[in-house]
Each structure stands twice: as C-alpha cells, then as structure tokens.
Design a protein around this motif. Sequence first.
Motif, PDB file in Angstrom:
ATOM      1  N   MET A 102      13.622   8.813  -8.082  1.00 36.83           N
ATOM      2  CA  MET A 102      13.494   8.672  -9.533  1.00 36.83           C
ATOM      3  C   MET A 102      12.059   8.366  -9.954  1.00 36.83           C
ATOM      4  N   PHE A 103      11.188   8.115  -8.988  1.00 33.48           N
ATOM      5  CA  PHE A 103       9.864   7.628  -9.319  1.00 33.48           C
ATOM      6  C   PHE A 103       8.793   8.533  -8.727  1.00 33.48           C
ATOM      7  N   ARG A 104       7.638   8.519  -9.398  1.00 36.50           N
ATOM      8  CA  ARG A 104       6.488   9.290  -8.914  1.00 36.50           C
ATOM      9  C   ARG A 104       5.788   8.488  -7.819  1.00 36.50           C
ATOM     10  N   GLU A 105       5.866   8.971  -6.603  1.00 37.91           N
ATOM     11  CA  GLU A 105       5.230   8.303  -5.480  1.00 37.91           C
ATOM     12  C   GLU A 105       5.028   9.296  -4.342  1.00 37.91           C
ATOM     13  N   THR A 163       0.862  -1.183   0.000  1.00 42.50           N
ATOM     14  CA  THR A 163       0.000   0.000   0.000  1.00 42.50           C
ATOM     15  C   THR A 163       0.897   1.232   0.000  1.00 42.50           C
ATOM     16  N   LEU A 164       0.644   2.143  -0.939  1.00 44.44           N
ATOM     17  CA  LEU A 164       1.504   3.303  -1.125  1.00 44.44           C
ATOM     18  C   LEU A 164       0.764   4.585  -0.771  1.00 44.44           C
ATOM     19  N   TYR A 165       1.505   5.627  -0.473  1.00 47.08           N
ATOM     20  CA  TYR A 165       0.926   6.940  -0.217  1.00 47.08           C
ATOM     21  C   TYR A 165       0.684   7.649  -1.548  1.00 47.08           C
ATOM     22  N   THR A 166      -0.406   8.401  -1.617  1.00 50.41           N
ATOM     23  CA  THR A 166      -0.714   9.121  -2.847  1.00 50.41           C
ATOM     24  C   THR A 166       0.182  10.353  -2.984  1.00 50.41           C
ATOM     25  N   PRO A 167       0.685  10.625  -4.191  1.00 52.20           N
ATOM     26  CA  PRO A 167       1.524  11.822  -4.371  1.00 52.20           C
ATOM     27  C   PRO A 167       0.721  13.106  -4.565  1.00 52.20           C
ATOM     28  N   SER A 168      -0.535  13.002  -5.029  1.00 49.89           N
ATOM     29  CA  SER A 168      -1.305  14.225  -5.319  1.00 49.89           C
ATOM     30  C   SER A 168      -2.800  14.021  -5.189  1.00 49.89           C
ATOM     31  N   GLY A 169      -3.233  12.978  -4.484  1.00 49.03           N
ATOM     32  CA  GLY A 169      -4.647  12.625  -4.487  1.00 49.03           C
ATOM     33  C   GLY A 169      -5.526  13.361  -3.510  1.00 49.03           C
ATOM     34  N   SER A 170      -4.958  14.049  -2.527  1.00 44.75           N
ATOM     35  CA  SER A 170      -5.751  14.751  -1.526  1.00 44.75           C
ATOM     36  C   SER A 170      -5.022  16.021  -1.113  1.00 44.75           C
ATOM     37  N   PRO A 171      -5.710  16.937  -0.431  1.00 44.96           N
ATOM     38  CA  PRO A 171      -5.031  18.158   0.033  1.00 44.96           C
ATOM     39  C   PRO A 171      -3.860  17.882   0.972  1.00 44.96           C
ATOM     40  N   LEU A 172      -3.850  16.720   1.624  1.00 43.61           N
ATOM     41  CA  LEU A 172      -2.771  16.385   2.546  1.00 43.61           C
ATOM     42  C   LEU A 172      -1.657  15.594   1.872  1.00 43.61           C
ATOM     43  N   ALA A 173      -1.794  15.304   0.576  1.00 42.59           N
ATOM     44  CA  ALA A 173      -0.800  14.497  -0.136  1.00 42.59           C
ATOM     45  C   ALA A 173       0.513  15.263  -0.279  1.00 42.59           C
ATOM     46  N   ARG A 174       1.608  14.524  -0.257  1.00 41.22           N
ATOM     47  CA  ARG A 174       2.934  15.103  -0.444  1.00 41.22           C
ATOM     48  C   ARG A 174       3.720  14.203  -1.395  1.00 41.22           C
ATOM     49  N   PRO A 175       4.246  14.728  -2.501  1.00 42.69           N
ATOM     50  CA  PRO A 175       5.052  13.889  -3.397  1.00 42.69           C
ATOM     51  C   PRO A 175       6.460  13.723  -2.855  1.00 42.69           C
ATOM     52  N   ARG A 176       7.078  12.607  -3.203  1.00 40.14           N
ATOM     53  CA  ARG A 176       8.465  12.388  -2.802  1.00 40.14           C
ATOM     54  C   ARG A 176       9.371  13.203  -3.719  1.00 40.14           C
ATOM     55  N   GLU A 177      10.248  13.961  -3.131  1.00 40.04           N
ATOM     56  CA  GLU A 177      11.117  14.853  -3.896  1.00 40.04           C
ATOM     57  C   GLU A 177      12.585  14.445  -3.697  1.00 40.04           C
TER      58      GLU A 177
END
Length: 683
Positions: A583-586, A565-579
Amino acid sequence: MNQVSTTTDRKQPQCYSSQLKPSYHGTTLRYTSSSSGKCKRLTVQSVNPSLTSDWKECDVRSNAPRSTRLAGRLTRMMFNPSSETFLWLFVWLFYIVALLFPSREPAFAAYYKPYLMRFVGQLWAARSPREYSLRARAAGEDDGHVRRVTHALYPRFLIVFDEDKKVWTKVNVEAAVKRKPYVAVTYCYEDVINSGSMETLIERVRNATLDQGFDAYWLDHECLFKDTVQKAQDLYRMSDVYRLASFTLIMLTNESAWPAWGSRVWTLPEALLSRELRYKAGNNTVTPISLIQIASLAYSHHDEESQIINSYGLGKDPLERLERNLQLKEAMWRRENFQGRYRAEKVYALMGFFEHRILPDAEETELQALARLFMANDNDRIADRMISMFPRDRRGINQWYTKEDEYGAKLWDIEPAAQVIGITSNGSLVLDGCRAATIRWKNFPSVSFATRRSIRRLLALAVPYVAFFFFVTGCAMISVGNQNASTSANTYGPSPGTSPQVAGGGVMLAFSLILLIFAPVCTSYGHSGRVVLARPWLIGVRGVISAQKASDYLYGSQIGDSRRTLYTPSGSPLARPREGDSMFREGDVSQYEVALAAPPFDPIEGHMFTLVDTISGTIYYFRAHKPPTVCLFTGSEGGQGRFVLASEECSGSELRRETVLRMPSFISTSMHTCDWVALGGKP
C-alpha cells in the motif's frame, strides 16, 4: 637519473587550495577535507578491501556508541549461540567498562558537511562579458571595442551578372546602393569532385540562375573568405544567406546524388531556413521541391527527423522550442563533416536556428562551442538542465552533454537549480549557485540521532545503572556486615550465624549480577525504535551492504522490526519499487539481492558502491569508476531531486561526474551553497 627526476617532480605543486596555496602530493585519489579545506588522500571503506585499487581501502568501520555495539553483539550471542559464544564473558567485561566510561555524545548539526573547494582557474569562455575569458583574450575581444555582428545580415559578396559587359563579377553587397535579389546555392562537395569539377559546377549555377530570371547568386566557393578571422564572420551569417535568398538552388550531378547531399552537415539548415527550394539534377531543368519530398529523397533518418520537417515544411505539428532545438542538434550530429575545417563546424551550422549566435573559433572543440551557444541562448537553459541528466551511454559520463537520460526523463522535465556561467579549457561547465555536500568514505561516523521514546525504553536504559547501584550497595552491605561481625566476635565471641547485613548484601549482589547479565538486552532494546531525527550525513561504502547492516553501522544493533534505513524505490538504476499488495511507496529488498549478485566491477560502468543518507534514511546502489566525494544538487524532476555525485580532480580544481541519483528534494535544504565548481570535461 630517475631519482633526480622524481625529486624534481615532487617540487612541483599538484594542486592549489581555495586560498591558492600549493599542495605537494602523489597521484593517488584525493578529496577536500570538509573541516580544514585541505587536499587529503582518500581512504575508502570496503566490504572486501583490495590492495590493488587506485585508492587506499580499509574494512567497514562503525563509530556508533561502543556500549550499544557491544550490547548488540552480546544479545546476538545470547539468542543465537555460535562458535564465538565462549567469548561472551570477555565481551561482557568490555561492555561493562563501556557503560562506566561512555564515549562522548556526538554533536548535532542541521547541515551536511560542506564542500570547501572552489574552481580557482581561469574561464576559457564566460557567460558575462565582465568576466575574464581566455578565448576572448586570444581573439582580442576583451577591450570591449570589438565589432559585434548582428542579425538580418546580407551576404558580404554576391556574384552578379553585368548585362553590359556580359561577365560575372564579385560584388560587395554592403557597398551596393540597392539590395539585389539573389539565388543561394547548396551542393555536395564530394559529389561535385567525383563527377566533375568546381568550374563545371559554377558554369551550371550561372546558367540556372539566368534561366530562373535572376542575375545574382551566392556560392560559398566563390563568396567565402579564406582568412580564418574573416571566414568566421561569414559562417556567423551563413543562416542569413539562405533566409534572405529568393530561393535556394540544390545542385546535383544526378538524381542518385540526393543521399550524398543529405548527409552533409550544412544541408539541414540550408534547407530548413530557406524561403523556397528548387533543384537541378544533371542537365535537367530547375524544378521546385518541398521539404517533405526532400526528406524522402535525401535524409536517411526520416523517421527521427519527420517532426522537424513537418514543423518547418508544412507548419503542422509545431514543436516546443526546447524540443525542436535538441532534435535539430541530434540531426546535425548524424551528418558528415568536411575534413580540414573547424572542429566545431556542426555547432556553427546549428546556431542558425538559434536567436543569438556565436563567432566561430578555430581552436575550440564541439562541446566548448555548444556550451557557448547554449549560454548565449539562455531562455531555455539547455546547459543548466543538461548537467542533471544521467547519460545512458556510460562512456560519456565525463561529458556534460547527454543525449538520453538513464531515468527516461526529457530535458524539459528538469527544473535546474544552478546556473552555468562559463566553460574551462578542459570542457568542464562552471556552475554557480550549487548546493553541495561531501561524502564520507573512511568509516561510518558517530551519528547524533533521536528515536521515538517510550517509558519501557527509558526503563530499559536505566536497568544497567540500577544494577550498578545494587552491586555497589550489596558490596557495601557485605563489607559493613563483615566488619560488624568481626568487632562483635572480638567483644562477645564468635556469632552463631550470618548477620542480616551480609545476607541482604548477598541477595542484592546476586540480583545486580543477574541484571548486569541481561543488561545488554536492555541496552539494545532501549536504543531501538524508529529514528525520527538524525544528523545529516552521506556515507559511502565500496561494495554492497544491506539496509539493516547500514542501520547497525550507524546506530548500533536494535531489538524489534523498526526500519531505520530503507531501500530507494526509484533513486538509482538498480532501484526496484515494491509492487503487488504493498500500500506504500517504498523500495523492494530485491534490489539488494540484484546488487549483491552483480559483478563487483564492470569495465564500462565501474565498481559497485553503496550510499547511505541519514536524513531520508535511504540506501542507494550505483556503479562508478571512482568513489564520488562530492554530492551536488543540480535540479529537480518528477518529484525527486537530481543529485550529481562527482569525484575530485584536484590538479585542475574540477569535478568529474561519476553518477546521478534521484534523491528527495528536501534534503537539499540541508546542504550549504558552495562557490563556483567546474563539472565535466576530460578525465
């Protein structure tokens, strides 16, 4: 007395099923069962159950295979000793029983659980004239013989100067043989009343009209009907009055009255739709003026309305129609409204900019009129797109109209996936063609899933059963050896040593016990690995749980670092992308920490919730005032789907928007298409 009243209330049905059968229940939060279609009381699993909630709460519960859950617990106790390690033997015995009597394997399905309820009420206003409409019925329009008002209309009356009699008379233009050129007049009512009277204004208008070489003018005070039905016809054609006038005359008591005039609801369409503009301030002469000049004098939001003004005034900076109409709507809503007129007068002023108009209705609200206007002008599908927007101002979460999107998207960025076919008496939009799925709240279900199999995992899963075989074989060998030894002793006397069968059985029995002791580790390892396919489920939890915890509840504990189970990168106002060096979108794990540190309840945004999707293996954190029980796919934007999470109000068979998530579009193909649903409206 109270008891009698309560008994009477209970006899009244609280809601009706999709089969129009009445249901009698209390006022607690309800949901529609995806298996029976019945209205049931909602039970919500919570990280910290509360007895004061509006719904029933319980602890978070998992329905993963019992042997897998017990194996994970035993493995954790073996490698991480704690105060509960002394219970290991008792837990191990339950684990052995669970292996011998496994639970039934969950069935696999290709779709989420369907939403079986539909909107069963009557439409207040409908897109199709073939559908029954309460508004049309009340207005007498349902017989199909109502006269339709069309475009390119002249005003019904003009005030015309009779040269022979030297008097001004009210003339029916439609009965005239020749259309007369005329002057349209605009003014500010408060400015006129504070500085004079309507009689003074009329006298000034008549003198200015003759001075400009015209003998006819249109002034709403003299030319509008007072009757509600007839006045609705006049408001319908108001934009044509200014379009067809030779010029529009702005009447001011003095130069300082520009802001008061510019703050009126009707000044924007009156100015923008006119061929030419002139103004008269006090006793000054009539002077031509451009839109650009008016903007600097009359409009307080010049920075926000400059694009509209440039588009109409100079023909430069042309706007796309959708963007222009939305900017016009917002500009209209910033203006003042007269008291005692139509509640939706701003919408009637706005409709002059649209190709198709609506007849005003004294009983409708602004949102009802706006929905009718948008349905009549479906080329841009404004209302269809609007339902996918997430209001930045959470106080308007229950209203379908949204000014700004929380995710920063513009209305034209959204591709709608459902059609608005009507509006209810509560102001909810009725949608057709929605894909929907129910959200499970009472516990984590037993999920049918497949992992990436390997020889080692298959062998690990076989270890407990091999141990059982050795255990049974060892016990049998010991039993047979003892029996043979007893027979030999009765015949030949006592044997000097242990028989080979008993010795071999003892070794096999010891080996099987060693395997059974380490069997939990083998079971955990055998059920580990990346989940490549899982049955579609949407599971909700009140509170915040981590992605790893969600995986444990769904599939049981595992050994290894496979991320299920993964965390969403942009699915909710609380989402945070990995920076950084990723190398991957997560999604980044920091969103879990932020959500965990946030207050569990916010007066404006509501409670903190967690949603888990098994198809995409993604976890979302969001806030809502009620646990949403239905997920609607309403459109797509920016490479993601827009999914509206809504709670159910069974008394009106309507849904209330709680939040909007950006989830992968492909999961919508695993949702069943549902019947009509009503979304939005008053809470």
